[in-house]
Design a protein around this motif. Structure first.
Motif, PDB file in Angstrom:
ATOM      1  N   ALA A  19      50.427  43.727  38.850  1.00  0.00           N
ATOM      2  CA  ALA A  19      51.790  44.235  38.683  1.00  0.00           C
ATOM      3  C   ALA A  19      51.794  45.759  38.662  1.00  0.00           C
ATOM      4  N   THR A  20      52.936  46.360  39.048  1.00  0.00           N
ATOM      5  CA  THR A  20      53.032  47.827  39.115  1.00  0.00           C
ATOM      6  C   THR A  20      53.834  48.416  37.964  1.00  0.00           C
ATOM      7  N   ASP A  21      54.177  47.588  36.967  1.00  0.00           N
ATOM      8  CA  ASP A  21      54.987  48.107  35.867  1.00  0.00           C
ATOM      9  C   ASP A  21      54.103  48.702  34.769  1.00  0.00           C
ATOM     10  N   TYR A  22      54.788  49.312  33.791  1.00  0.00           N
ATOM     11  CA  TYR A  22      54.054  49.976  32.724  1.00  0.00           C
ATOM     12  C   TYR A  22      53.360  48.984  31.792  1.00  0.00           C
ATOM     13  N   SER A  23      53.899  47.763  31.685  1.00  0.00           N
ATOM     14  CA  SER A  23      53.266  46.789  30.792  1.00  0.00           C
ATOM     15  C   SER A  23      51.838  46.497  31.218  1.00  0.00           C
ATOM     16  N   ARG A  24      51.614  46.471  32.553  1.00  0.00           N
ATOM     17  CA  ARG A  24      50.236  46.271  33.016  1.00  0.00           C
ATOM     18  C   ARG A  24      49.350  47.440  32.609  1.00  0.00           C
ATOM     19  N   LYS A  25      49.897  48.668  32.727  1.00  0.00           N
ATOM     20  CA  LYS A  25      49.127  49.842  32.336  1.00  0.00           C
ATOM     21  C   LYS A  25      48.767  49.804  30.853  1.00  0.00           C
ATOM     22  N   ILE A  26      49.729  49.379  30.049  1.00  0.00           N
ATOM     23  CA  ILE A  26      49.473  49.294  28.612  1.00  0.00           C
ATOM     24  C   ILE A  26      48.384  48.269  28.332  1.00  0.00           C
ATOM     25  N   ARG A  27      48.505  47.112  28.997  1.00  0.00           N
ATOM     26  CA  ARG A  27      47.509  46.061  28.813  1.00  0.00           C
ATOM     27  C   ARG A  27      46.126  46.549  29.243  1.00  0.00           C
ATOM     28  N   GLU A  28      46.063  47.205  30.396  1.00  0.00           N
ATOM     29  CA  GLU A  28      44.778  47.726  30.876  1.00  0.00           C
ATOM     30  C   GLU A  28      44.203  48.741  29.908  1.00  0.00           C
ATOM     31  N   LEU A  29      45.079  49.587  29.358  1.00  0.00           N
ATOM     32  CA  LEU A  29      44.613  50.627  28.458  1.00  0.00           C
ATOM     33  C   LEU A  29      44.028  50.036  27.186  1.00  0.00           C
ATOM     34  N   ARG A  30      44.695  49.027  26.652  1.00  0.00           N
ATOM     35  CA  ARG A  30      44.189  48.368  25.439  1.00  0.00           C
ATOM     36  C   ARG A  30      42.781  47.812  25.684  1.00  0.00           C
ATOM     37  N   TYR A  31      42.618  47.117  26.804  1.00  0.00           N
ATOM     38  CA  TYR A  31      41.314  46.557  27.131  1.00  0.00           C
ATOM     39  C   TYR A  31      40.296  47.657  27.427  1.00  0.00           C
ATOM     40  N   ALA A  32      40.753  48.722  28.081  1.00  0.00           N
ATOM     41  CA  ALA A  32      39.834  49.806  28.437  1.00  0.00           C
ATOM     42  C   ALA A  32      39.271  50.482  27.192  1.00  0.00           C
ATOM     43  N   ILE A  33      40.133  50.697  26.188  1.00  0.00           N
ATOM     44  CA  ILE A  33      39.667  51.318  24.942  1.00  0.00           C
ATOM     45  C   ILE A  33      38.610  50.440  24.281  1.00  0.00           C
ATOM     46  N   ALA A  34      38.890  49.133  24.232  1.00  0.00           N
ATOM     47  CA  ALA A  34      37.915  48.213  23.635  1.00  0.00           C
ATOM     48  C   ALA A  34      36.607  48.216  24.424  1.00  0.00           C
ATOM     49  N   MET A  35      36.720  48.299  25.741  1.00  0.00           N
ATOM     50  CA  MET A  35      35.523  48.296  26.579  1.00  0.00           C
ATOM     51  C   MET A  35      34.685  49.546  26.341  1.00  0.00           C
ATOM     52  N   GLU A  36      35.348  50.698  26.201  1.00  0.00           N
ATOM     53  CA  GLU A  36      34.615  51.943  25.951  1.00  0.00           C
ATOM     54  C   GLU A  36      33.935  51.933  24.590  1.00  0.00           C
ATOM     55  N   GLU A  37      34.552  51.247  23.619  1.00  0.00           N
ATOM     56  CA  GLU A  37      33.939  51.155  22.294  1.00  0.00           C
ATOM     57  C   GLU A  37      32.750  50.200  22.290  1.00  0.00           C
ATOM     58  N   GLU A  38      32.814  49.191  23.167  1.00  0.00           N
ATOM     59  CA  GLU A  38      31.793  48.143  23.172  1.00  0.00           C
ATOM     60  C   GLU A  38      30.609  48.496  24.065  1.00  0.00           C
ATOM     61  N   HIS A  39      30.847  49.222  25.167  1.00  0.00           N
ATOM     62  CA  HIS A  39      29.811  49.440  26.170  1.00  0.00           C
ATOM     63  C   HIS A  39      29.606  50.925  26.445  1.00  0.00           C
ATOM     64  N   SER A  40      28.433  51.232  26.963  1.00  0.00           N
ATOM     65  CA  SER A  40      28.123  52.608  27.346  1.00  0.00           C
ATOM     66  C   SER A  40      28.808  52.959  28.661  1.00  0.00           C
ATOM     67  N   LYS A  41      28.894  54.251  28.938  1.00  0.00           N
ATOM     68  CA  LYS A  41      29.460  54.707  30.206  1.00  0.00           C
ATOM     69  C   LYS A  41      28.639  54.190  31.385  1.00  0.00           C
ATOM     70  N   ASP A  42      27.329  54.199  31.245  1.00  0.00           N
ATOM     71  CA  ASP A  42      26.489  53.701  32.338  1.00  0.00           C
ATOM     72  C   ASP A  42      26.758  52.227  32.621  1.00  0.00           C
ATOM     73  N   TRP A  43      26.942  51.454  31.551  1.00  0.00           N
ATOM     74  CA  TRP A  43      27.229  50.018  31.732  1.00  0.00           C
ATOM     75  C   TRP A  43      28.542  49.845  32.484  1.00  0.00           C
ATOM     76  N   ILE A  44      29.544  50.623  32.093  1.00  0.00           N
ATOM     77  CA  ILE A  44      30.857  50.523  32.733  1.00  0.00           C
ATOM     78  C   ILE A  44      30.762  50.899  34.206  1.00  0.00           C
ATOM     79  N   LEU A  45      30.062  51.986  34.507  1.00  0.00           N
ATOM     80  CA  LEU A  45      29.940  52.408  35.904  1.00  0.00           C
ATOM     81  C   LEU A  45      29.164  51.388  36.723  1.00  0.00           C
ATOM     82  N   GLU A  46      28.105  50.841  36.149  1.00  0.00           N
ATOM     83  CA  GLU A  46      27.331  49.800  36.844  1.00  0.00           C
ATOM     84  C   GLU A  46      28.193  48.583  37.130  1.00  0.00           C
ATOM     85  N   ARG A  47      28.950  48.172  36.121  1.00  0.00           N
ATOM     86  CA  ARG A  47      29.818  47.010  36.291  1.00  0.00           C
ATOM     87  C   ARG A  47      30.888  47.273  37.355  1.00  0.00           C
TER      88      ARG A  47
END
Length: 755
Positions: free
Chosen positions: A184-212
């Motif tokens: 979707a192109t609306d802001y709700s998708r961006k908010i959802r992605e951001l919530r998950y992205a923050i959790a991902m950055e807290e859980e994984h290293s930058k190298d892990w994220i880039l590799e994935r």
């Protein structure tokens, strides 16, 4: 925090000027976009540290709504295992086929060239190692630019982490609704992605994220992940990607389909040059080097995707492997579960196929049935006795959808449960089962039976499984070319005397040889015929081969004789490994003794006589111990030869059939071998296929001798001299079997014709 792949001295790029939007770009509209993003930032005050932004204090209705939306989301995104392609290997570890829903081979960051890493970071998120889940500076710049263009996506503002979240949601989407939400192109998708992205950055290293990210990204033309893309476009591994290649691949992720270099080379070239300029702007590479590479072509070396069995080195063996595994419930509770793991599990399937056997089998079949458009099908299966390992299966019709060219997806060489082909009548190859049961019952090999032609038989003389007579009726069966004869097991088999075997079957009953054949690997029906609908297999004419079978079934059964009475289920797979190389399952031999060793030895002593002498026997003699049996059905609908040495078994077949597989006679049919036969036979057509494949592989299987059946009554008896053959056809078999239609109320006392 890991160091950035970009040099620390790289200056931040200047923000691009707003795209022309005239009076459409009002202050109010720009402010509204900015306020939305600030509100989103404020909502996330409890986890603001993950944003790496210097403020968290803007309130408003939008913020409250966003907060409520976020409260409904899980705190973390389950990344799970990425779909990866499965490889099917032959017994020499060569890749026979690859199958997948997504063409992906997962690799570590250390297995990706450093140049590729720098290129993707430069073009997608140059401050990746500096910011948190949200690059607010880049996001606001993108919103301003896009607002100036009526909301069109002119510039992306998502961080690599946010892109990874989106790609993960898209990959995990199983329904149309889930796919719409993920894109979707609306802001709700961006908010959802951001919530998950923050959790991902807290859980994984930058190298892990880039590799994935590099493993999940789609690079167009069916290539998922950097390794598959590198092999597909340039035929190199990801660790070998140079600057020219890396810049092109890094550019593709923006719009993989629109920039696909196999369809839009000019667009891909222009985008590659944008990446090179960006890398130079960030001081990742000198501008002079960028300019030199920009003058060069893309340098594509596109490799075919080769997804599925059609492009496999052994297409129908590949198909057999997949059908075999789809029946294995240990791989998944449902068929859908099993299909998913096979296509997406990144498995390595190790098979029993030996390509040398396969090449010999293919040549033997197509040399005889050389026209795939002929109303005939040639087939061959080769099985190792004592293990059940299938070395090759071949058929004359190639795999494909073009019926006019003779192509088909029906696998005629294997059992119906692995194919869809119902098989073809086995003819006199079935006489070996009655022969074996008679020896097992202690009937001497020298037992003399008067064998008239034609012979008249009473159904009530044949005992079935319940100890009662099969039925009450009379039927006649002739001998094909021998006339009347007093025969024993040696010459009765060598001359394939129909009435001899019907007489022998009176002594064994119908039930025991029928059940023995099933134990040896034939997928026979029960008497009601509820599996295939024919109900004409456990009948007095069973010994004449009225049942439909495949080459694989017959090779498996005759391998039991070669293994001295030990039957092993055929299997095309030895093991399955996961994407990390761990063995998930081993497929070991499953063997059972179904007859005494002396019985099998006696059968071999009888069957070797068919390959010792003149005519077709001399033509197919291997120069080592071997035995076999011909088969020819009524009206020449199918012809067979099944045979073996102590260390290899094979069964060859040619059947008359149109392009849909409906049975027809081979008599008078041009099968492409430049010879049209007025009357076909197993010795004339099927035996040469068997002999050609077996001779071509002599060096690949051990040369052992049969064990003489000492202690078996009548072993080595001198057979009476055969009478003159009708028509003087030296060297032809005498097994034109299965005559007379079903007869007697449809109880199967005659050939039904192969299907």
């Amino acid at each position: 925090m890991p160091s950035s792949p970009l040099p620390p001295s790289s200056p931040p790029p200047s923000s691009p000027p707003p795209t022309s939007g005239g009076d459409r770009l009002t202050a109010g509209r720009v402010v509204s976009h900015v306020v939305v993003m600030l509100a989103v930032s404020a909502v996330l005050g409890v986890i603001v540290a993950g944003l790496a932004i210097p403020f968290a204090g803007v309130a408003g209705v939008g913020a409250r709504n966003a907060s409520e939306a976020l409260a409904d989301l899980p705190e973390e995104l389950d990344t799970g295992v990425l779909p990866q392609r499965t490889q099917i290997l032959d017994s020499q570890d060569n890749v026979m086929a690859t199958i997948y829903d997504q063409n992906r081979v997962e690799v570590s960051l250390g297995q990706i060239s450093r140049t590729m890493v720098k290129a993707i970071v430069a073009i997608e998120d140059y401050r990746f190692y500096e910011h948190g889940a949200l690059d607010l500076k880049g996001t606001l710049r993108a919103f301003v630019t896009n607002a100036a263009n009526d909301g069109a996506t002119v510039q992306g503002g998502s961080s690599i982490t946010q892109q990874l979240v989106k790609q993960t949601l898209v990959t995990q989407a199983n329904t149309d609704e889930e796919r719409r939400e993920a894109t979707a192109t609306d802001y709700s998708r961006k908010i959802r992605e951001l919530r998950y992205a923050i959790a991902m950055e807290e859980e994984h290293s930058k190298d892990w994220i880039l590799e994935r990210y590099l493993n999940i990204a789609y690079f167009g033309d069916g290539a998922y992940g950097i390794q598959a893309a590198a092999k597909h476009y340039f035929n190199v591994n990801a660790r070998k990607l140079d600057l020219r290649q890396s810049a092109m691949l890094a550019g593709l992720v923006q719009s993989p389909d629109a920039l696909d270099p196999t369809d839009n080379e000019d667009r891909a070239l222009a985008r590659r040059n944008v990446v090179l300029d960006r890398m130079a702007q960030l001081n990742v590479i000198p501008q002079e080097r960028a300019d030199r590479v920009k003058e060069r072509s893309l340098g594509l070396r596109v490799q075919p995707a080769n997804n599925g069995c059609t492009s496999a080195s052994a297409p129908f063996f590949c198909d057999y492997v997949l059908k075999y595994l789809m029946r294995d419930k240990s791989l998944g509770r449902t068929r859908a579960d099993r299909e998913q793991i096979l296509k997406s599990g990144g498995l390595t399937i190790r098979t029993t196929l030996d390509q040398r056997f396969q090449d010999a089998a293919d040549k033997a079949v197509t040399d005889t049935v050389s026209s795939p458009k002929a109303n005939a099908i040639g087939g061959l299966a080769m099985v190792e006795p004592g293990t059940g390992e299938v070395r090759a299966i071949a058929q004359s019709r190639p795999m494909g959808r073009n019926k006019k060219a003779g192509q088909t997806f029906i696998n005629y060489a294997v059992n119906e449960k692995y194919g869809t082909a119902k098989g073809f009548q086995g003819g006199s190859t079935f006489k070996a089962f009655v022969l074996a049961q008679a020896i097992e019952d202690g009937i001497p090999l020298s037992e003399a039976i008067n064998s008239p032609s034609p012979g008249t038989f009473q159904e009530e003389d044949y005992e079935d499984c319940d100890g009662e007579p099969y039925g009450y009726g009379e039927f006649q069966v002739p001998n094909s070319t021998t006339g009347s004869i007093v025969a024993n097991m040696y010459n009765g088999t060598r001359l394939s005397v129909n009435t001899f075997f019907l007489g022998l079957e009176k002594m064994t009953g119908i039930c025991k040889p029928y059940n023995l054949a099933k134990k040896m690997g034939l997928d026979l029906t029960n008497p009601t015929g509820d599996k295939r609908g024919n109900g004409a297999e456990r009948v007095p004419n069973f010994t004449l081969g009225v049942a439909d079978v495949s080459p694989l079934e017959m090779a498996e059964a005759y391998a039991t004789f070669a293994a001295r009475g030990k039957h092993c289920d055929t299997r095309p797979v030895t093991s399955i490994e996961d994407s990390k190389g761990n063995v998930l399952k081993e497929y070991k031999p499953t063997c059972t003794r179904v007859m005494q060793e002396s019985t099998a030895d006696a059968v071999s002593d009888v069957l070797r006589g068919l390959l010792e002498g003149s005519g077709f026997a001399a033509a197919q003699n291997l120069g080592r111990d071997a035995g076999g049996k011909t088969g020819t059905t009524n009206n020449g609908n199918s012809v067979w030869f099944a045979g073996y040495t102590p260390t290899m078994a094979a069964a060859a077949m040619i059947a008359g059939a149109n392009q849909e597989g409906s049975p027809s006679s081979l008599n008078g049919v041009d099968i492409g071998s430049q010879t049209i036969y007025g009357a076909v036979s197993g010795s004339r057509l099927a035996a040469p296929i068997w002999g050609s494949a077996m001779r071509a592989t002599l060096d690949l299987y051990d040369n052992k001798d049969f064990v003489y059946p000492s202690g078996v009554a009548g072993a080595g008896v001198t057979a009476p001299a055969p009478p003159p053959r009708r028509g003087g056809r030296d060297g032809r078999d005498n097994d034109n079997d299965g005559r007379g239609g079903r007869g007697n109320g449809g109880r199967g006392n005659g050939g039904r014709g192969g299907r």
